[in-house]
Write an enzyme that holds these catalytic residues in place. Structure first.
Site, short mmCIF file in Angstrom:
data_model
loop_
_atom_site.label_atom_id
_atom_site.label_comp_id
_atom_site.label_asym_id
_atom_site.label_seq_id
_atom_site.Cartn_x
_atom_site.Cartn_y
_atom_site.Cartn_z
N ARG A 41 0.86 -1.19 0.00
CA ARG A 41 0.00 0.00 0.00
C ARG A 41 0.89 1.23 0.00
NH1 ARG A 41 2.42 2.15 3.65
NH2 ARG A 41 0.81 3.75 3.71
N GLY A 42 0.25 2.41 -0.17
CA GLY A 42 1.02 3.64 -0.31
C GLY A 42 1.19 3.94 -1.79
N ALA A 43 1.04 5.24 -2.13
CA ALA A 43 0.91 5.61 -3.54
C ALA A 43 2.06 5.12 -4.42
CB ALA A 43 0.77 7.12 -3.64
N ASN A 103 -5.21 12.73 0.58
CA ASN A 103 -4.33 11.87 1.39
C ASN A 103 -5.21 11.09 2.37
OD1 ASN A 103 -1.64 10.96 2.00
ND2 ASN A 103 -1.80 12.03 3.94
N ASP A 142 -1.80 11.01 -2.12
CA ASP A 142 -2.15 9.97 -3.10
C ASP A 142 -2.50 10.55 -4.46
OD1 ASP A 142 -2.90 8.90 -0.25
OD2 ASP A 142 -2.38 7.21 -1.53
#
Ligand code: MRU
Length: 355
Positions: free
Chosen positions: A51-53, A248, A238
């Site tokens: 996960r995480g952009a 975000n 994001d």
């Protein structure tokens, strides 16, 4: 960044196999998953194993490279298009995911008449997306570290560290650079309900790097700001709209409003791959709504040494679970990118947007 002294990335690919740190197991267990097929890679994005952009951007690119290696000669382009759809439908908000998928699609299209060359181009393009992400985040750290006063108390929300990218991170990268340069910075880590990326992941990263930090309940941040105990806020993003509005993790907007109320500088750190020039304002950014069980349940490590999941809410109570929110540009002091710090307004954004 280092895990037990070994340089480690969040996600990487060797011989068509995608390797990624299993993030829901952190901070209690460090395990690496190996995914053989692009559909497994897509599933790892939607279930938030990764996960995480930036991390899902690189993972999307690697998934496309896997698809190019899997696709039959006969029906190659149809297979690629279906894989792009599968990977695109995993999560809707982070622009980096679509950037990663599109980068590999373009490389394949540039070799449209020769499937053998298209497969090689796809693999090269995916590695380039991942390497670029790591390089951008390192540069963000160098630009952002200069903004952090000596011995500052910095607040951050969610995890915008190296686990959210391929390496270094966005919001945490300036903190790592400042810390390594001898600045005794201290970080207030918002827990970040419902999935607790701050408490689980940011805290684990900071502890691994030896950065002083304290985990706080999300609702403690306003109190600490009011008492003058937070000097600045740095968060990730994001998706950044053309007007400078920033999406975000849910709860970021509340932090920005309170920081503004108390005159505390609120910075956003993001590579330019997070900018979506086709999104005019933050209200046009698709906001993911996730399963309500993330609100009604939590999971963790029992005293007996096993992962357990427990319900914390009444069985009859419904839930809502928007995963992101939008912070209006006017609340953002600056956006720390790999090319430097830009204003959160149409001019600043268009000066660094990639396409
Ligand atoms: O739902 P997640 O954990 O993928 O959300 C991550 C965040 O909101 C981060 O703060 C964001 O990706 C910016 S840093 C990559």
């Amino acid at each position: 960044m280092l895990v037990n002294g070994t340089p480690t990335r969040t996600v990487w690919m060797t011989d068509g196999v995608v390797h990624m740190i299993d993030q829901p197991r952190l901070p209690h267990a460090f395990e690496v998953c190996q995914l053989q097929h692009h559909t497994q890679t897509a599933n790892a994005i939607s279930t938030m194993v990764v996960r995480g952009a930036g991390a899902i951007g690189a993972t999307g690119a690697f998934g496309m490279a896997q698809a190019a290696l899997e696709a039959p000669d006969n029906g190659f382009h149809q297979y690629i298009q279906e894989a792009a759809n599968t990977l695109s439908n995993t999560r809707p908000t982070a622009q980096n995911l679509f950037y990663g998928i599109r980068s590999v699609l373009r490389a394949i299209e540039s070799e449209a008449d020769d499937t053998a060359r298209a497969r090689l181009a796809a693999v090269d393009a995916a590695h380039a997306v991942a390497d670029d992400d790591a390089a951008c985040c390192k540069a963000i750290g160098e630009h952002g570290a200069a903004l952090i006063p000596h011995a500052a108390n910095v607040s951050t929300h969610c995890n915008a560290g190296w686990l959210a990218f391929v390496d270094w991170g966005s919001a945490l990268s300036p903190i790592y650079v400042a810390h390594r340069a001898g600045n005794p910075v201290h970080v207030y880590v918002d827990e970040t309900r419902p999935r607790s990326q701050g408490a689980r992941l940011t805290a684990w990263e900071l502890a691994s790097e030896g950065v002083a930090h304290s985990i706080i309940a999300d609702n403690a941040a306003g109190h600490l700001m009011q008492r003058g105990e937070i000097d600045m806020v740095i968060v990730g993003s994001d998706r950044i709209a053309a007007n400078g509005d920033v999406a975000n993790k849910i709860g970021t907007y509340s932090s920005a409003v309170v920081a503004h109320r108390h005159g505390i500088p609120f910075y956003v750190a993001a590579p330019t791959t997070t900018i979506d020039p086709d999104c005019p304002t933050g209200m046009d950014i698709p906001i993911e709504e996730r399963n309500g069980e993330e609100v009604s349940h939590t999971w963790g490590w029992s005293d007996e040494g096993s992962f357990i999941r427990v319900r914390t809410t009444p069985v009859v109570s419904p839930t809502r679970n928007p995963a992101f929110d939008v912070t209006p540009a006017e609340l953002v002091k600056g956006i720390i990118t790999e090319t430097g710090i830009v204003q959160a307004n149409p001019r600043g954004i268009s000066s660094v947007a990639r396409n």
